[in-house]
Design an enzyme around this catalytic site. Sequence first.
Site, PDB file in Angstrom:
ATOM      1  N   GLU A 118      -4.928   3.909   5.979  1.00  0.00           N
ATOM      2  CA  GLU A 118      -4.950   3.981   4.646  1.00  0.00           C
ATOM      3  C   GLU A 118      -4.946   4.834   3.441  1.00  0.00           C
ATOM      4  OE1 GLU A 118      -6.116   0.267   2.651  1.00  0.00           O
ATOM      5  OE2 GLU A 118      -4.527   1.700   1.123  1.00  0.00           O
ATOM      6  N   ARG A 122       1.204  -1.516   0.101  1.00  0.00           N
ATOM      7  CA  ARG A 122       0.185  -0.119   0.043  1.00  0.00           C
ATOM      8  C   ARG A 122       0.592   1.086  -0.019  1.00  0.00           C
ATOM      9  NH1 ARG A 122      -3.792  -3.325  -0.735  1.00  0.00           N
ATOM     10  NH2 ARG A 122      -5.549  -3.675   0.068  1.00  0.00           N
ATOM     11  N   SER A 142     -10.416  -0.487   3.412  1.00  0.00           N
ATOM     12  CA  SER A 142      -9.570  -0.474   4.351  1.00  0.00           C
ATOM     13  C   SER A 142      -9.988   0.952   5.142  1.00  0.00           C
ATOM     14  CB  SER A 142      -8.775  -1.885   4.367  1.00  0.00           C
ATOM     15  OG  SER A 142      -9.179  -2.739   3.578  1.00  0.00           O
TER      16      SER A 142
HETATM   17  N1  EPU Z   1     -11.064 -10.474  10.287  1.00  0.00           N
HETATM   18  C1  EPU Z   1     -11.450 -11.189  11.424  1.00  0.00           C
HETATM   19  N2  EPU Z   1     -11.750 -10.035  11.812  1.00  0.00           N
HETATM   20  C2  EPU Z   1     -12.816  -8.477  10.766  1.00  0.00           C
HETATM   21  C3  EPU Z   1     -12.151  -8.665   9.829  1.00  0.00           C
HETATM   22  C4  EPU Z   1     -11.073  -9.635   9.341  1.00  0.00           C
HETATM   23  O1  EPU Z   1     -11.391 -11.689  11.752  1.00  0.00           O
HETATM   24  O2  EPU Z   1     -13.384  -8.187  11.031  1.00  0.00           O
HETATM   25  C5  EPU Z   1      -9.931 -11.791   9.719  1.00  0.00           C
HETATM   26  C6  EPU Z   1     -10.013 -12.619   9.111  1.00  0.00           C
HETATM   27  O3  EPU Z   1     -10.815 -13.048   9.328  1.00  0.00           O
HETATM   28  C7  EPU Z   1      -8.819 -13.671   8.485  1.00  0.00           C
HETATM   29  C8  EPU Z   1      -8.266 -11.697   7.724  1.00  0.00           C
HETATM   30  O4  EPU Z   1      -8.410 -11.126   9.600  1.00  0.00           O
HETATM   31  O5  EPU Z   1      -8.334 -14.033   8.862  1.00  0.00           O
HETATM   32  C9  EPU Z   1      -7.665 -11.384   7.094  1.00  0.00           C
HETATM   33  O6  EPU Z   1      -9.091 -10.584   6.591  1.00  0.00           O
HETATM   34  P1  EPU Z   1      -9.427 -10.010   5.416  1.00  0.00           P
HETATM   35  O7  EPU Z   1      -8.333 -11.184   4.047  1.00  0.00           O
HETATM   36  O8  EPU Z   1     -10.482  -9.813   5.475  1.00  0.00           O
HETATM   37  O9  EPU Z   1      -8.084  -9.346   4.896  1.00  0.00           O
HETATM   38  P2  EPU Z   1      -7.823  -7.692   5.241  1.00  0.00           P
HETATM   39  O10 EPU Z   1      -6.575  -7.898   5.978  1.00  0.00           O
HETATM   40  O11 EPU Z   1      -8.915  -7.412   6.073  1.00  0.00           O
HETATM   41  C10 EPU Z   1      -7.056  -7.293   3.458  1.00  0.00           C
HETATM   42  C11 EPU Z   1      -6.386  -5.350   2.100  1.00  0.00           C
HETATM   43  C12 EPU Z   1      -8.238  -5.991   1.906  1.00  0.00           C
HETATM   44  C13 EPU Z   1      -8.472  -6.962   0.654  1.00  0.00           C
HETATM   45  C14 EPU Z   1      -8.257  -8.163   1.311  1.00  0.00           C
HETATM   46  C15 EPU Z   1      -8.236  -9.743   0.885  1.00  0.00           C
HETATM   47  C16 EPU Z   1      -5.400  -4.298   3.313  1.00  0.00           C
HETATM   48  C17 EPU Z   1      -5.854  -3.100   4.251  1.00  0.00           C
HETATM   49  N3  EPU Z   1      -6.696  -4.881   3.038  1.00  0.00           N
HETATM   50  O12 EPU Z   1      -7.466  -6.900   3.854  1.00  0.00           O
HETATM   51  O13 EPU Z   1      -8.359  -4.791   0.834  1.00  0.00           O
HETATM   52  O14 EPU Z   1      -9.380  -6.944  -0.160  1.00  0.00           O
HETATM   53  O15 EPU Z   1      -7.005  -8.026   2.278  1.00  0.00           O
HETATM   54  O16 EPU Z   1      -7.418  -9.740  -0.113  1.00  0.00           O
HETATM   55  O17 EPU Z   1      -4.454  -5.053   3.535  1.00  0.00           O
HETATM   56  C18 EPU Z   1      -8.735  -1.954   0.183  1.00  0.00           C
HETATM   57  O18 EPU Z   1      -7.239  -2.133   0.586  1.00  0.00           O
HETATM   58  O19 EPU Z   1      -9.478  -1.334   0.565  1.00  0.00           O
HETATM   59  C19 EPU Z   1      -9.333  -3.886   0.907  1.00  0.00           C
HETATM   60  C20 EPU Z   1     -10.578  -4.118   0.699  1.00  0.00           C
END
Ligand code: EPU
Length: 327
Positions: A323, A156, A228
């Site tokens: 971000e 990012r 995010s």
């Molecule tokens: N999780 C929780 N609770 C929550 C959210 C997430 O426990 O409320 C846990 C999930 O169960 C999982 C882990 O956290 O084990 C990761 O969650 P997720 O796969 O939803 O991805 P993220 O790390 O929260 C990132 C990106 C997203 C992207 C997803 C999928 C960033 C800042 N965000 O989110 O990007 O869609 O991975 O690759 O890196 C964006 O930038 O706007 C965005 C949505």
Amino acid sequence: MYQCIKNTFGIEAKANRWLEYHSEEELQRMVSVLQDERVLHVGGGSNLLFTQDFDGTVLHSGIRCVMPVASDADYVWIRVGAAIIWDDFVAYTVANGWSGAENLSLIPGEVGASAVQNIGAYGVEAKDLIDKVECVSLKDGTRRVFRNEECDYGYRSSIFKHALKGQYAVTYVTYRLMKRFVPHLEYGNLRNQLSSVAKLTPADVRRKIIEVRRSKLPDPKVIGNAGSFFMNPIVSYEKFESLRAQYPQMPFYEMPEGVKIPAGWMIEQCGWKGRSLGRAGVYEKQALILVNRGGATGKEVVRLCETIQQDVANKFGIEIHPEVNFI
Ligand code: EPU
């Protein structure tokens, strides 16, 4: 002040004026006229949080063209105008059978911002596909082309967000796509979710990603948000081991520079998922996303952001950073 500035958070903000250009030459002319005036260059407004009105001129690209410019046995190079909607570009690549961008389906925003933010999802980042970024200086109107290696890309982040912040407008990005399909299904549950498809294509992956995103992420047309809100922090192995001893169920991803801990998980552990502070809140299905529950001001969102940061720091000893860009 009279010009409203469009933003997916749905926060009211005004600027002195809004100018859109349709070629590099037109932008160069605008830069020479604007001289010392304050300038904010925006894309689709999907990563902005306005905490006040902007006392200056907002610039927006209207360069909308998509053109394959080179090709060899393995790759095709496409030069894309900064104002093309990112997901329209992904749809175009997939319709042509080219692979690389399908995991980045449905990310809001425009192509110019994709190169600034290094957008990423489901194991793929824009930097994996970018060949070069064409820019015009907002200081003196000179053109400059940045090769991928010159953009300082990281999670990012890019040179345009840090060392050269606010100094250049991206006019075109050249993306390199693959002619042969190389699926990236390592993230989360993707491989399992697609296991029933016999001969997988980029279109199948795009369909699944769209389905997953629609089920988890709020549509800004319905509820204001900027995707995010926070970045996922990367911590040292030492810190990770001590946290893991305390929270064995904590999700994590190993990275070359340390271990990435999902901020959404930490925010949920702090009890914030689905809660609100004033008219700003934490989305019910994804705690990494802050939402405007209706009529929230930027300052209310900042207050929520800071309260969450404090709670996460108190509970986990980790600093999380937005971000989203604050204006
Ligand atoms: N999780 C929780 N609770 C929550 C959210 C997430 O426990 O409320 C846990 C999930 O169960 C999982 C882990 O956290 O084990 C990761 O969650 P997720 O796969 O939803 O991805 P993220 O790390 O929260 C990132 C990106 C997203 C992207 C997803 C999928 C960033 C800042 N965000 O989110 O990007 O869609 O991975 O690759 O890196 C964006 O930038 O706007 C965005 C949505």
